[in-house]
Scaffold this motif. Sequence first.
Motif, PDB file in Angstrom:
ATOM      1  N   ALA A 146       0.818  -1.212   0.000  1.00  0.00           N
ATOM      2  CA  ALA A 146       0.000   0.000   0.000  1.00  0.00           C
ATOM      3  C   ALA A 146       0.850   1.260   0.000  1.00  0.00           C
ATOM      4  O   ALA A 146       0.308   2.370  -0.023  1.00  0.00           O
ATOM      5  N   ASN A 147       2.177   1.074   0.053  1.00  0.00           N
ATOM      6  CA  ASN A 147       3.104   2.203   0.044  1.00  0.00           C
ATOM      7  C   ASN A 147       2.852   3.156   1.210  1.00  0.00           C
ATOM      8  O   ASN A 147       2.820   4.378   1.051  1.00  0.00           O
ATOM      9  N   ILE A 148       2.652   2.558   2.390  1.00  0.00           N
ATOM     10  CA  ILE A 148       2.447   3.344   3.610  1.00  0.00           C
ATOM     11  C   ILE A 148       3.478   2.889   4.636  1.00  0.00           C
ATOM     12  O   ILE A 148       3.991   1.766   4.555  1.00  0.00           O
ATOM     13  N   PRO A 149       3.829   3.752   5.593  1.00  0.00           N
ATOM     14  CA  PRO A 149       4.830   3.369   6.595  1.00  0.00           C
ATOM     15  C   PRO A 149       4.355   2.166   7.412  1.00  0.00           C
ATOM     16  O   PRO A 149       3.171   2.037   7.716  1.00  0.00           O
ATOM     17  N   GLU A 150       5.278   1.310   7.742  1.00  0.00           N
ATOM     18  CA  GLU A 150       4.944   0.161   8.570  1.00  0.00           C
ATOM     19  C   GLU A 150       4.640   0.631   9.987  1.00  0.00           C
ATOM     20  O   GLU A 150       5.245   1.581  10.486  1.00  0.00           O
ATOM     21  N   VAL A 151       3.681  -0.028  10.620  1.00  0.00           N
ATOM     22  CA  VAL A 151       3.287   0.347  11.981  1.00  0.00           C
ATOM     23  C   VAL A 151       4.477   0.185  12.914  1.00  0.00           C
ATOM     24  O   VAL A 151       5.124  -0.866  12.945  1.00  0.00           O
ATOM     25  N   GLU A 152       4.759   1.228  13.684  1.00  0.00           N
ATOM     26  CA  GLU A 152       5.936   1.221  14.549  1.00  0.00           C
ATOM     27  C   GLU A 152       5.869   0.112  15.591  1.00  0.00           C
ATOM     28  O   GLU A 152       6.878  -0.523  15.917  1.00  0.00           O
ATOM     29  N   ALA A 153       4.656  -0.140  16.113  1.00  0.00           N
ATOM     30  CA  ALA A 153       4.511  -1.179  17.130  1.00  0.00           C
ATOM     31  C   ALA A 153       4.849  -2.559  16.581  1.00  0.00           C
ATOM     32  O   ALA A 153       5.354  -3.423  17.310  1.00  0.00           O
ATOM     33  N   VAL A 154       4.601  -2.765  15.286  1.00  0.00           N
ATOM     34  CA  VAL A 154       4.951  -4.049  14.654  1.00  0.00           C
ATOM     35  C   VAL A 154       6.468  -4.190  14.592  1.00  0.00           C
ATOM     36  O   VAL A 154       7.027  -5.253  14.878  1.00  0.00           O
TER      37      VAL A 154
END
Length: 740
Positions: free
Chosen positions: A491-499
Amino acid sequence: MAAAPAAVGSGASRGRRAAGTVAAWGGWGGRPRPANILLQLRQGQLTGRGLVRAVQFTETFLTERDKQSKWSGIPQLLLKLYATSHLHSDFVECQNILKEISPLLSMEAMAFVTEERKLTQETTYPNTYIFDLFGGVDLLVEILMRPTISIRGQKLKISDEMSKDCLSILYNTCVCTEGVTKRLAEKNDFVIFLFTLMTSKKTFLQTATLIEDILGVKKEMIRLDEVPNLSSLVSNFDQQQLANFCRILAVTISEMDTGNDDKHTLLAKNAQQKKNLSLGPSAAEINQAALLSIPGFVERLCKLATRKVSESTGTASFLQELEEWYTWLDNALVLDALMRVANEESEHSQASIVFPPPGASEENGLPHTSTRTQLPQSMKIMHEIMYKLEVLYVLCVLLMGRQRNQVHRMIAEFKLIPGLNNLFDKLIWRKHSASALVLHGHNQNCDCSPDITLKIQFLRLLQSFSDHHENKYLLLNNQELNELSAISLKANIPEVEAVLNTDRSLVCDGKRGLLTRLLQVMKKEPAESSFRFWQARAVESFLRGTTSYADQMFLLKRGLLEHILYCIVDSECKSRDVLQSYFDLLGELMKFNVDAFKRFNKYINTDAKFQVFLKQINSSWPGALQENVSCLNTSLVILMLARRKERLPLYLRLLQRMEHSKKYPGFLLNNFHNLLRFWQQHYLHKDKDSTCLENSSCISFSYWKETVSILLNPDRQSPSALVSYIEEPYMDIDRDFTEE
């Protein structure tokens, strides 16, 4: 107490006591009838004056009256117990008397807790009632507390066997005689003292069961920090004792029920919360902190919760516990079910246990065991289920307390989630067997069934664990975490930081994580299942907080949206609670997600389906006594969207027309005005965290505040002010919001 022997000795002493007895009856000259005696004793028990104990009567008098009233010799036995329980007694004779009294009460109590109540119906004054009326309960409390008394610097001691007899008699009396448990609960020093009796394995189960009953009726919550050497006491419990102790903890760490919240306004709830904060930590919060300060406490709970059946207590110790269940009424029905299971399985297996029938003469009450002492597997499983119920509840309450972050770190470190994942199929969500344990008078689908209760408690734990916390990703395995990363990348979005920050050594192992397993059973759940509500709540909690496109797509790819819509539209679910939980989950799943809306449109592809969907929305909407912050915020979101499109006046006019159509002008808008004033007081408080509003709506908090201010504008010329749509005769917006 030291004067008790003299009371049954000399004739002069007997004469004085007889005179006192007559005086207590008000000088009545005739021979008192049994009913009169009991009435006077009852009044003395309530007032503390007059006749209160058996020691106030002569043995001859009691024996004569016993022939008429059939008191089973209990008053005479109490008279002897007084005489043999003084401070300088060696308690040998005292214990013998207790063993005479015990069966008189235990048989009656056994009949009381089962459907065979012939004994209590045929007897005019049941034994337990007579025992209490003649002062037996107070005397046993004094005997039990003898170790708190020091003579010449040395504390008195009584044997574990004697303590066990006293506890058993007290419990039987509590079971059968109304008001005894409440009277014991008022003796705070006695309740605290009972905890010290749990240091002995011989008296542990009896003590724990009596404490649990007493705390269940106690008006004020006990403080665990007042229990002497609490840390040492709990640390020395074996795993079996700790699991049973969790039943007591369930009462001591849960906030006391203040009644039905639906009867209180949002303002009243808010005022009460602020009042509680000003008073400092509650007793429940103090107790939670006391437990968390015990070294290794949470770790041991996690081990109990995740222990496999094969790792549970061996046969010998389980048989010892079954002995306690056999003689202890609190678990009599459970044991009855266990015996039935054992008998059923012994017909199909060489492994068997032979139990004596109730009332059989058996030394120490132990079941007969054949040379093959291996327990049936279903008994082992039920043994674990009943333990895990209590442990999961305690962990769940701790997760919702003030030390939530500390508890989160601990249960993550001790791998609670991976452990529960490994137990999911074989224990937590196992298939019901034909001989699955159910309580007397219930069935396998009843919410009182241990199997059912374990599942619900498990789902509540998942809900508490996932709600607004980054540790929720421990519910996945490594492969599923990689899938989340791939969704973000595509989706070309930043990966969730918590992940990215998730410790991969603490996540679930195996082919599926716990969340995926939950989704699988959720989709297979029957329409009438009581689990649907809790399953939806657990999954919804995973989505709460800052909206994550990757989290939503992870669930959408597994068919969750279609399942929800099927339940809402095609199964035409009737339960309001279940419907509300489904709509809450649907909202979190679809929020700001165009892919979810496309899937929705594909499923709701006819006007008929859409009408059913709208009908279900209306049927699930809570009533006006059920005001809550969520409903208020949802209304505000709709009005903020209207404001953004410059259509706010239109919406307010429609609300005004609705009032007139109901022939009740002002009833909606006045109430809404007051609720918005409450909203300001609630969210603009300096200690209130408003980030949850921004995270859940993606609307800045400043826009929330501006919209509320516009609606509350006192200028009646403003087209967006509520007061502009309330006619003067029906205006009621000046309610005083000061806290009382």
